[in-house]
Design a protein around this motif. Structure first.
Motif, PDB file in Angstrom:
ATOM      1  N   GLU A 265       0.635  -1.145   0.128  1.00 47.38           N
ATOM      2  CA  GLU A 265      -0.098   0.139  -0.045  1.00 47.38           C
ATOM      3  C   GLU A 265       0.665   1.187  -0.151  1.00 47.38           C
ATOM      4  N   GLY A 266       0.667   2.066  -1.103  1.00 45.04           N
ATOM      5  CA  GLY A 266       1.364   3.537  -0.854  1.00 45.04           C
ATOM      6  C   GLY A 266       2.731   3.436  -1.163  1.00 45.04           C
ATOM      7  N   ARG A 267       3.299   2.255  -1.619  1.00 44.14           N
ATOM      8  CA  ARG A 267       4.779   2.089  -2.112  1.00 44.14           C
ATOM      9  C   ARG A 267       4.841   2.870  -3.356  1.00 44.14           C
ATOM     10  N   ALA A 268       5.919   3.487  -3.646  1.00 47.01           N
ATOM     11  CA  ALA A 268       6.198   4.200  -4.830  1.00 47.01           C
ATOM     12  C   ALA A 268       6.357   3.041  -6.009  1.00 47.01           C
ATOM     13  N   GLU A 269       7.162   2.238  -5.682  1.00 48.51           N
ATOM     14  CA  GLU A 269       7.319   1.037  -6.581  1.00 48.51           C
ATOM     15  C   GLU A 269       6.166   0.203  -6.821  1.00 48.51           C
ATOM     16  N   SER A 270       5.162   0.249  -5.678  1.00 47.01           N
ATOM     17  CA  SER A 270       3.932  -0.542  -5.768  1.00 47.01           C
ATOM     18  C   SER A 270       4.215  -1.903  -5.768  1.00 47.01           C
ATOM     19  N   SER A 271       5.390  -2.389  -5.444  1.00 48.80           N
ATOM     20  CA  SER A 271       5.578  -4.083  -5.423  1.00 48.80           C
ATOM     21  C   SER A 271       5.843  -4.478  -3.956  1.00 48.80           C
ATOM     22  N   PRO A 272       4.660  -5.028  -3.546  1.00 50.31           N
ATOM     23  CA  PRO A 272       5.021  -5.580  -2.024  1.00 50.31           C
ATOM     24  C   PRO A 272       6.408  -6.220  -1.986  1.00 50.31           C
ATOM     25  N   LEU A 273       6.867  -6.209  -0.718  1.00 54.42           N
ATOM     26  CA  LEU A 273       8.230  -7.117  -0.679  1.00 54.42           C
ATOM     27  C   LEU A 273       7.938  -8.128   0.697  1.00 54.42           C
ATOM     28  N   SER A 274       8.714  -9.048   0.582  1.00 53.18           N
ATOM     29  CA  SER A 274       8.428 -10.157   1.527  1.00 53.18           C
ATOM     30  C   SER A 274       9.267  -9.709   2.902  1.00 53.18           C
ATOM     31  N   VAL A 275       8.503 -10.124   4.047  1.00 49.18           N
ATOM     32  CA  VAL A 275       8.838  -9.958   5.413  1.00 49.18           C
ATOM     33  C   VAL A 275       8.816 -11.307   5.932  1.00 49.18           C
ATOM     34  N   LEU A 276      10.139 -11.830   6.873  1.00 45.99           N
ATOM     35  CA  LEU A 276       9.927 -12.841   7.551  1.00 45.99           C
ATOM     36  C   LEU A 276       9.953 -12.524   8.997  1.00 45.99           C
ATOM     37  N   TYR A 277       8.930 -12.823   9.863  1.00 43.76           N
ATOM     38  CA  TYR A 277       8.870 -12.539  11.382  1.00 43.76           C
ATOM     39  C   TYR A 277       8.831 -13.745  11.896  1.00 43.76           C
ATOM     40  N   ILE A 278      10.259 -13.948  12.591  1.00 44.36           N
ATOM     41  CA  ILE A 278      10.233 -15.147  13.489  1.00 44.36           C
ATOM     42  C   ILE A 278       9.875 -15.010  14.888  1.00 44.36           C
ATOM     43  N   SER A 279       8.722 -15.619  15.321  1.00 47.03           N
ATOM     44  CA  SER A 279       8.129 -15.478  16.771  1.00 47.03           C
ATOM     45  C   SER A 279       8.828 -16.489  17.616  1.00 47.03           C
ATOM     46  N   GLY A 280       9.334 -16.096  18.734  1.00 46.20           N
ATOM     47  CA  GLY A 280       9.795 -17.233  19.636  1.00 46.20           C
ATOM     48  C   GLY A 280       9.181 -17.028  20.932  1.00 46.20           C
ATOM     49  N   GLU A 281       8.145 -16.140  20.913  1.00 42.15           N
ATOM     50  CA  GLU A 281       7.412 -15.956  22.194  1.00 42.15           C
ATOM     51  C   GLU A 281       6.221 -16.243  22.146  1.00 42.15           C
ATOM     52  N   GLU A 282       5.468 -15.929  20.787  1.00 45.04           N
ATOM     53  CA  GLU A 282       4.065 -16.277  20.655  1.00 45.04           C
ATOM     54  C   GLU A 282       3.818 -17.234  19.476  1.00 45.04           C
TER      55      GLU A 282
END
Ligand code: TYD
Ligand code: MG
Length: 480
Positions: A129-146
């Motif tokens: 959303e609202g990114r200039a290049e309008s291509s979403p990038l991948s994010v890896l969220y590692i959760s060790g608590e939840e």
């Protein structure tokens, strides 16, 4: 060859000792030593661990072109493109977004909102959303608590449900590195570093050796692949978890997320930044649906001020590139103690003591038998001496029960002779004051000389605190 040995490590700063100690000689924390198993590489063993440093001299063949010193003129300066999170306050504190391969530590008390902030960052990057290049990038969220469900509940609330937001519930560093290798995200978030462990080490997760080993692995991955990684770390005053101080020299950037849990405001500060200044301050407000950047922090910080009270003064301080108006409050009350109380929140107590001595000696205020309380409103902490004049006048105002003219801003450092000294970037500070509706400014005469005309407020230059008092204090209403 390796053999097992135990050492005692300070869980706050990582200081190593052969025997247990009650107090750490490095960081002065008490009862912080825990026994940990360390793997000792024999010095004679062939260059595996200490390779780079110890074995370099014995190496006969250096592969051509690798790491040879070159004249600095031949080093190519490639402008690295930073990853913008589009969370303005976060980007600014980082120095303009996330640098490729950067390792960022975000520390803070449990419950302050670290997971919330980083989930929002992930949402921005992976949402497109609202990114200039309008291509979403991948994010890896590692959760060790939840659990994944818990992360999903929060993400749903924060609008982070996109297919590019990858969740991994994992705590073993080897497996995490494998996930990183296979997904190669645009950003990885480790929540939290204290829950991660390296199965090659004997000690428990959260101990200094574990935290340091895991962070080192992640740093190596970030540097070799260019994938930036954010580590979330809990700050604990005492106890079993390793303090982020252990990590400070491993990471590129250290951000502290602070604030009073009873207030909605949260401050993000850089304590170390290899890619920008450490002066910037980010201000957020915690809402039902996440953290919102505060666009006009001065207005927020002054919103609860009572303008007719004696003992309130407003200063214009600089936080990085931004001027911020803060209210200094003082209460002076007759003491019944042999040594009266001096309680200060939000600024350096030594500075306040110095100002009290100046008021006593140079102005003749009899403060020796008074309790003095000084507070910066809104839970903000001020480090700049430019707020000295406001502090001095707040104290004098309350002591004399004469309020300060309500739309007067006070800017200046106070010296030991009672003189009001010049401060940097006076124009920026005055403009912010004018923008917030202030009509008068009392500043050092050394600053007043070189100002443009169109600032929008009346400026009085003073030489010392006494002059400032005469210019600022209103005469009290006559009581008959
Ligand atoms: P959290 O990010 O889990 O803190 P940390 O990771 O630093 O331990 O959030 C802590 C608090 O924030 C929690 O008490 C609930 C509150 N909160 C909100 O008020 N609004 C929200 O949208 C979210 C996600 C959390
Ligand atoms: Mg959390």
């Amino acid at each position: 060859m390796s053999r097992l040995q135990t050492r005692y490590l300070c869980q706050n700063c990582g200081y190593e000792s052969l025997k247990w100690m009650g107090k750490c000689p490095e960081c002065d924390s008490w009862d912080s030593f825990t026994e940990e198993v360390v793997l000792q590489e024999k010095a004679s063993s062939s260059s595996k661990a200490g390779g780079a440093r110890s074995a370099a001299g014995h190496r006969s063949i250096v592969p051509a072109g690798t790491g040879l010193p070159v004249p600095i003129t031949q080093v190519e300066a490639t402008a690295q493109e930073r990853l913008l999170t589009r969370i303005g306050e976060f980007d600014r504190v980082l120095g303009g977004g996330i640098v490729p391969g950067g390792l960022i530590l975000v520390g803070g008390d449990p419950g302050i909102g670290k997971s919330t902030l980083l989930t929002q960052v992930a949402a921005q990057i992976s949402g497109g959303e609202g990114r200039a290049e309008s291509s979403p990038l991948s994010v890896l969220y590692i959760s060790g608590e939840e659990s994944a469900q818990q992360v999903k509940l929060r993400s749903a609330r924060l609008g982070a449900e996109t297919p590019h937001f990858l969740i991994g519930v994992e705590t073993e560093i080897g497996i995490i590195l494998h996930h990183l290798e296979t997904t190669r995200p645009a950003l990885a978030i480790i929540d939290s570093i204290q829950t991660m462990f390296d199965s090659n080490l004997e000690s428990a997760p959260g101990t200094v050796s574990q935290v340091r080993a895991c962070a080192t692995h992640l740093a190596r991955f970030a540097k070799s692949t260019g994938v930036p990684i954010v580590l979330i770390g809990h700050v604990t005053k005492e106890g079993s978890l390793a303090g982020p101080r252990v990590l400070e020299h491993i990471v590129d950037t250290v951000l502290y997320f602070e604030g009073d849990r009873h207030h909605a405001y949260r401050l993000l500060r850089a304590a170390k930044n290899r890619f920008g200044s450490t002066d910037e301050l980010g201000i957020f407000e915690m809402h039902e649906d996440g953290l919102l950047g505060v666009d006009n922090p001065s207005a927020v910080l002054l919103s609860e001020r009572t303008e007719d009270g004696a003992g309130s003064a407003v200063a214009s301080t600089l936080e990085g590139s931004r001027a911020l108006l803060i209210e200094v409050q003082a209460l002076v009350a007759r003491s019944n103690l042999a040594s009266p109380r001096r309680a200060v929140t939000g600024m350096d107590p030594n500075r306040v003591n110095m100002i009290l001595a100046v008021l006593e000696k140079r102005i003749g205020l009899k403060l020796a038998e008074q309790d003095v309380f000084v507070n910066v409103a809104g839970g903000i902490r001020i480090l700049e001496p430019a707020s000295d004049l406001a502090t001095a006048l707040a104290i004098a105002s309350n002591f004399r029960e004469q309020p300060i003219h309500p739309t007067t801003i006070l800017i200046g450092e106070v010296g030991l002779a009672g003189e009001v000294r010049a401060v940097s970037q006076i124009e920026k500070r005055l403009r912010e004051a004018a923008r917030q509706g202030f009509t008068r400014a009392i500043i050092s005469k050394h600053n007043a000389g070189k100002l443009p005309k169109n600032l929008g407020l009346e400026v009085t230059g003073v030489a010392n605190v006494n002059d400032a008092l005469h210019a600022a204090l209103l005469t009290p209403p006559r009581t008959s």
